[in-house]
Design a protein around this motif. Structure first.
Motif, short mmCIF file in Angstrom:
data_model
loop_
_atom_site.label_atom_id
_atom_site.label_comp_id
_atom_site.label_asym_id
_atom_site.label_seq_id
_atom_site.Cartn_x
_atom_site.Cartn_y
_atom_site.Cartn_z
N ASN A 1 0.80 -1.31 0.15
CA ASN A 1 0.07 0.00 0.08
C ASN A 1 1.04 1.19 -0.19
O ASN A 1 1.96 1.30 0.72
CB ASN A 1 -0.93 0.08 1.12
CG ASN A 1 -1.92 -1.09 1.21
OD1 ASN A 1 -2.41 -1.56 0.23
ND2 ASN A 1 -2.40 -1.44 2.39
N THR B 1 -15.23 -1.00 -0.05
CA THR B 1 -14.56 -1.88 -1.19
C THR B 1 -15.89 -2.85 -1.90
O THR B 1 -15.45 -3.84 -2.58
CB THR B 1 -13.46 -2.79 -0.78
OG1 THR B 1 -13.90 -3.72 0.13
CG2 THR B 1 -12.38 -2.02 -0.37
N LEU C 1 -11.59 -10.02 -5.19
CA LEU C 1 -10.19 -9.58 -4.69
C LEU C 1 -10.30 -9.52 -2.93
O LEU C 1 -11.39 -9.07 -2.80
CB LEU C 1 -9.98 -8.35 -5.41
CG LEU C 1 -9.83 -8.30 -7.11
CD1 LEU C 1 -9.73 -6.74 -7.46
CD2 LEU C 1 -8.68 -9.17 -7.72
N ASN D 1 -5.81 -6.33 -1.90
CA ASN D 1 -5.01 -6.68 -2.97
C ASN D 1 -5.98 -5.89 -4.08
O ASN D 1 -5.84 -6.17 -5.17
CB ASN D 1 -5.06 -7.96 -3.25
CG ASN D 1 -4.12 -8.68 -2.36
OD1 ASN D 1 -4.38 -9.73 -1.71
ND2 ASN D 1 -2.86 -8.42 -2.28
N GLY D 2 -7.01 -4.74 -3.73
CA GLY D 2 -7.53 -3.99 -4.38
C GLY D 2 -8.97 -4.17 -4.73
O GLY D 2 -9.47 -3.40 -5.69
N ARG E 1 -9.34 -3.62 -10.11
CA ARG E 1 -7.79 -3.37 -10.14
C ARG E 1 -7.22 -3.22 -11.63
O ARG E 1 -7.74 -4.07 -12.43
CB ARG E 1 -6.83 -4.00 -9.12
CG ARG E 1 -6.62 -5.36 -9.42
CD ARG E 1 -5.65 -6.14 -8.55
NE ARG E 1 -4.25 -5.19 -8.77
CZ ARG E 1 -3.44 -5.39 -7.66
NH1 ARG E 1 -3.65 -5.72 -6.43
NH2 ARG E 1 -2.15 -4.66 -7.89
N LYS F 1 -4.53 -0.28 -7.59
CA LYS F 1 -5.49 -1.02 -6.87
C LYS F 1 -6.77 0.03 -6.74
O LYS F 1 -6.87 1.25 -6.82
CB LYS F 1 -5.01 -1.29 -5.64
CG LYS F 1 -3.82 -2.52 -5.59
CD LYS F 1 -3.58 -3.27 -4.44
CE LYS F 1 -3.06 -2.32 -3.33
NZ LYS F 1 -2.38 -2.89 -2.14
N TRP F 2 -7.93 -0.80 -6.48
CA TRP F 2 -9.05 0.04 -5.96
C TRP F 2 -9.39 1.07 -7.28
O TRP F 2 -9.85 2.29 -7.09
CB TRP F 2 -9.24 0.82 -4.58
CG TRP F 2 -8.62 0.18 -3.43
CD1 TRP F 2 -9.40 -1.16 -2.96
CD2 TRP F 2 -7.61 0.03 -2.83
NE1 TRP F 2 -8.51 -1.61 -1.83
CE2 TRP F 2 -7.43 -0.77 -2.08
CE3 TRP F 2 -6.34 0.82 -2.78
CZ2 TRP F 2 -6.30 -1.21 -1.24
CZ3 TRP F 2 -5.19 0.60 -2.18
CH2 TRP F 2 -5.34 -0.45 -1.14
#
Length: 435
Positions: free
Chosen positions: A113, A121, A251, A255-256, A260, A273-274
């Motif tokens: 990160n 999320t 995910l 890890n996003g 991602r 990510k995200w």
């Protein structure tokens, strides 16, 4: 005069041959190797816990693998057995033995990160904006991606650009990754190029710029945590994905999740990510962590510790050839009358396949070929294995060396750079054989 204690790595930092003399009583001969004799040989044997059959081949100034590893256990929801490197932001790596499966399990996948992950999320209501140098700007939900474009599943290697930073002397600032900022999961998503084709690139399109929902560590909404990108030719690679699944499931939030980019073979920071936005630009992206030295290395070789002007750095693209020993675990002791062992691991090389794999148990004096499997698809790491014999009792190190399709092999020594990127020195583990 105040006496300050120094760790082993610090002691070896400025003058490794002097450190050899202080720690093991060894003095370099013939300009390169310092043969262990007498008290020095006894000292190193005592430290590693056994006699050293190939001690004459042991390079001067090299800390034994048995001493060069430090582990810290770390757990987080949905993760197991990772080592923490930082808690703000959370960064954690996977110990080499846990990377033995051909597909890295989600719970063992490393965490990198740059900022603070978003609180929400959920895939519900998540949208991705495609704009900039496109003819038809788009806003797509994850269902839109699934329904409008071909969904593909690929096994792809994904590595932090700073993986191996802990091996640099003098030390480079940043997370002190050892070997575990790498994974090879099975990713499901759509090809980035299919989405860009649907948007229609203008003739000025040169580079993508990626944005995510994570926030800056300061909490300042005006600041970005990280925003990087890639040339259009890399975005057009059929293995570059907008991914919404990992190993057949959602995910992991770290890890996003829920969306991602996966740009295999390049520094993991390119794989935003995200993901919330892809801005197509008419120039190289200049977002957060794109410059002046972030994810960049000098354009020319530099001496360890040398100051390098900002204008002398280039953006890292394809990652270097590399390999990892995942079995046995470093420090293993072979039982009495058991002197053969299968050694195995993985090899990978950025945009290239790996073509050869070799191993050594006599500190690089001789090398034997290992069996190397082809990748299941381009950009997946490759399994290798070798049956090795250890002729007498004592302390050994197993070294692994990969060679890629361009004929480039892993080096013994690190090509130092100020930010501690691209360490692809040969991996080595410690091993003892009883009588």
């Amino acid at each position: 005069m105040k006496i300050r204690e120094r760790g082993l790595c610090e002691l070896y930092q400025n003058d490794p041959e002097r450190a050899d003399a202080l720690v093991f009583g060894r003095v370099a001969d013939e300009g390169r190797r310092g043969f262990l004799r007498g008290a020095g040989l006894a000292a190193m044997g005592a430290v590693v816990g056994a006699a050293i059959p190939f001690h004459r081949n042991y390079p001067a100034g090299l800390i034994p693998a048995a001493l060069a590893e430090d582990t810290k256990p770390f757990t987080i929801e949905g993760k197991s057995g990772l080592r923490i490197l930082n808690d703000r932001p959370v960064n954690a790596e996977t110990p080499a033995p846990l990377l033995d499966p051909d597909v890295t399990p989600t719970d063992r996948y490393f965490i990198r990160n740059n900022g603070l992950p978003p609180e929400n999320t959920s895939a519900d209501g998540w949208t991705l904006t495609i704009d900039g140098e496109v003819n038809t700007p788009m806003e797509l939900s994850i269902d839109d991606l699934r329904n409008r474009f071909e969904v593909v599943t690929l096994k792809l290697q994904h590595e932090c650009g700073g993986n191996g930073r802990a091996g640099f002397n003098p030390p480079a600032s940043g997370n002190q990754w050892t070997y575990g900022a790498i994974g090879n999961a099975e990713w499901t998503g759509v090809r980035l190029r299919d989405v860009l084709q649907a948007a229609g690139l203008t003739e000025n399109a040169k580079y993508t710029a990626h944005y995510g929902a994570d926030s800056h560590l300061s909490g300042d909404p005006e600041k970005e945590a990280v925003s990087r990108g890639m040339p259009i030719w890399k975005a057009w690679d059929p293995h570059t994905l907008i991914a919404f699944q990992m190993n057949g499931g959602d995910l992991h939030p770290m890890n996003g999740a829920p969306l991602r980019i996966l740009a295999p073979g390049w520094p993991g920071s390119v794989s935003q990510k995200w993901l919330t936005r892809i801005w197509v630009r008419d120039q190289v992206h200049d977002g957060q962590k794109m410059g002046p030295t972030s994810y960049r290395v000098p354009k020319y070789p530099v001496a360890p510790g040398q100051d390098v002007p900002n204008e002398a750095f280039r953006i890292i693209e394809s990652m270097p050839v590399k390999s990892l020993i995942t079995y046995p675990e470093s420090g293993i002791v072979l039982p009495r009358d058991h002197r053969t062992l299968e050694v195995r691991g993985h090899a990978w090389s950025g945009d290239h396949d790996v073509k050869e794999m070799h191993v050594s148990n006599d500190f690089g004096a001789t090398w034997v070929p290992a069996q190397l499997d082809p990748p299941p698809n381009t950009y997946s790491w490759q399994r290798w294995r070798a049956r090795m014999a250890f002729p007498t009792q004592g302390y050994y190190e197993v070294w692994a060396r990969a060679t890629n399709a361009e004929g480039v092999s892993q080096p013994f020594a690190i090509a130092w750079n100020p930010k501690g990127y691209l360490n692809n020195a040969m991996h080595r583990i410690a091993l003892r054989v009883e009588a």
